[in-house]
Design a protein around this motif. Structure first.
Motif, mmCIF file in Angstrom:
data_model
loop_
_atom_site.group_PDB
_atom_site.id
_atom_site.type_symbol
_atom_site.label_atom_id
_atom_site.label_comp_id
_atom_site.label_asym_id
_atom_site.label_seq_id
_atom_site.Cartn_x
_atom_site.Cartn_y
_atom_site.Cartn_z
ATOM 1 N N TYR A 91 -18.710 -0.634 24.981
ATOM 2 C CA TYR A 91 -19.720 -0.315 25.737
ATOM 3 C C TYR A 91 -20.083 1.164 25.272
ATOM 4 C CZ TYR A 91 -19.982 -4.401 28.507
ATOM 5 O OH TYR A 91 -20.179 -5.549 28.890
ATOM 6 N N ARG A 92 -19.208 2.079 24.845
ATOM 7 C CA ARG A 92 -19.589 3.364 24.225
ATOM 8 C C ARG A 92 -20.615 3.218 23.061
ATOM 9 N NH1 ARG A 92 -15.186 5.437 25.269
ATOM 10 N NH2 ARG A 92 -14.228 5.168 23.001
ATOM 11 N N PRO A 130 -24.263 -0.042 24.549
ATOM 12 C CA PRO A 130 -24.390 -0.087 25.845
ATOM 13 C C PRO A 130 -24.636 -1.334 26.692
ATOM 14 C CG PRO A 130 -25.511 1.647 24.954
ATOM 15 C CD PRO A 130 -25.134 0.663 23.781
ATOM 16 N N SER A 131 -25.005 -2.409 25.502
ATOM 17 C CA SER A 131 -25.742 -3.688 26.280
ATOM 18 C C SER A 131 -25.252 -4.979 25.007
ATOM 19 C CB SER A 131 -27.037 -3.739 26.664
ATOM 20 O OG SER A 131 -27.794 -3.746 25.570
ATOM 21 N N LYS A 132 -25.623 -5.916 25.729
ATOM 22 C CA LYS A 132 -25.274 -7.163 24.790
ATOM 23 C C LYS A 132 -26.541 -7.205 23.751
ATOM 24 C CE LYS A 132 -24.244 -11.256 26.803
ATOM 25 N NZ LYS A 132 -24.482 -12.364 27.232
ATOM 26 N N ARG A 154 -12.533 -2.148 26.358
ATOM 27 C CA ARG A 154 -14.043 -2.587 26.930
ATOM 28 C C ARG A 154 -14.767 -1.136 26.743
ATOM 29 N NH1 ARG A 154 -16.310 -6.057 31.504
ATOM 30 N NH2 ARG A 154 -17.634 -4.760 32.190
ATOM 31 N N SER A 155 -14.418 -0.096 27.234
ATOM 32 C CA SER A 155 -15.010 1.308 27.241
ATOM 33 C C SER A 155 -15.657 1.567 25.769
ATOM 34 C CB SER A 155 -14.129 2.228 27.996
ATOM 35 O OG SER A 155 -12.873 2.489 27.245
ATOM 36 N N MET A 177 -18.857 -9.930 26.436
ATOM 37 C CA MET A 177 -18.684 -8.875 25.651
ATOM 38 C C MET A 177 -17.108 -8.674 25.835
ATOM 39 S SD MET A 177 -21.420 -7.385 24.622
ATOM 40 C CE MET A 177 -21.464 -5.443 25.052
#
Length: 197
Positions: A53-54, A57-59, A49-50, A38
């Motif tokens: 993920y926002r 949320p996951s791969k 990165r944030s 990721m």
């Protein structure tokens, strides 16, 4: 580094999402799901990165989004390939174009043939809802191509086509000659096209 930060701030959410999906598609194609990173996706997309993920949320969330994006682009390509054709020719062209995409597009090839983990994660997309959505879209395309059969019959025939394609993708034929463009067109013209009128 400051230039990257500025780009992140000024990029629209839709541009960021497009960049993330493109970077993720490259990462999944290159290394597969298990080894996909990721942080590498965020870096290649030019987002933090944030931010990544926002949005995802996951791969697994990211993989499903990439698969959906790939599916949408594939359907748009199929619709373009059959534009101006009659219903029987549209069936043949769509089937041949779809088979060609699966074998020639590196991400589709990995999703369909090579990466069991991708198939396991995206298999939820092969649900009844997915089949109904694809059937409706293809039936609409064939109606636009001139299919005159009643709606119920058209939907049933197209659903059989969709289920057949899913089966062929999940368990591909082993004979390489049966995957050739000529053979695919022959199968579609002989067995599938006559179902649509």
């Amino acid at each position: 580094m400051a230039a990257s930060r500025k780009e992140r701030v000024t990029a629209s959410p839709s541009a960021q999402e497009a960049a993330i999906l493109a970077a993720a598609a490259d990462e999944f194609t290159e290394v597969g799901v298990r080894r996909a990173n990721m942080d590498e996706v965020a870096k290649a997309a030019g987002v933090s990165r944030s931010t990544l993920y926002r949005r995802f949320p996951s791969k697994d969330n990211l993989l499903v989004a990439v698969a959906n994006d790939t599916f949408e682009r594939g359907l748009a390509r199929l619709e373009g390939a059959v534009r101006g054709l009659g219903p029987a020719d549209a069936v043949v062209e769509a089937f041949a174009t779809g088979a060609g995409m699966v074998t020639s597009d590196p991400l589709m090839r990995r999703i369909v043939f090579e990466d069991v983990e991708i198939r396991n994660i995206t298999s939820g997309a092969m649900s009844t809802l997915f089949i109904e959505m694809v059937t409706a879209r293809v039936a609409s395309t064939l109606r636009d191509a001139g299919a005159i059969m009643p709606d119920e019959a058209l939907f049933e025939a197209v659903e059989l086509h969709v289920r057949l394609v899913i089966s062929l993708l999940e368990v591909p034929v082993t004979d390489p000659q049966k995957r050739s463009a000529d053979h695919v067109r022959h199968i579609a013209a002989t067995y599938l096209a006559p179902m649509i009128h």
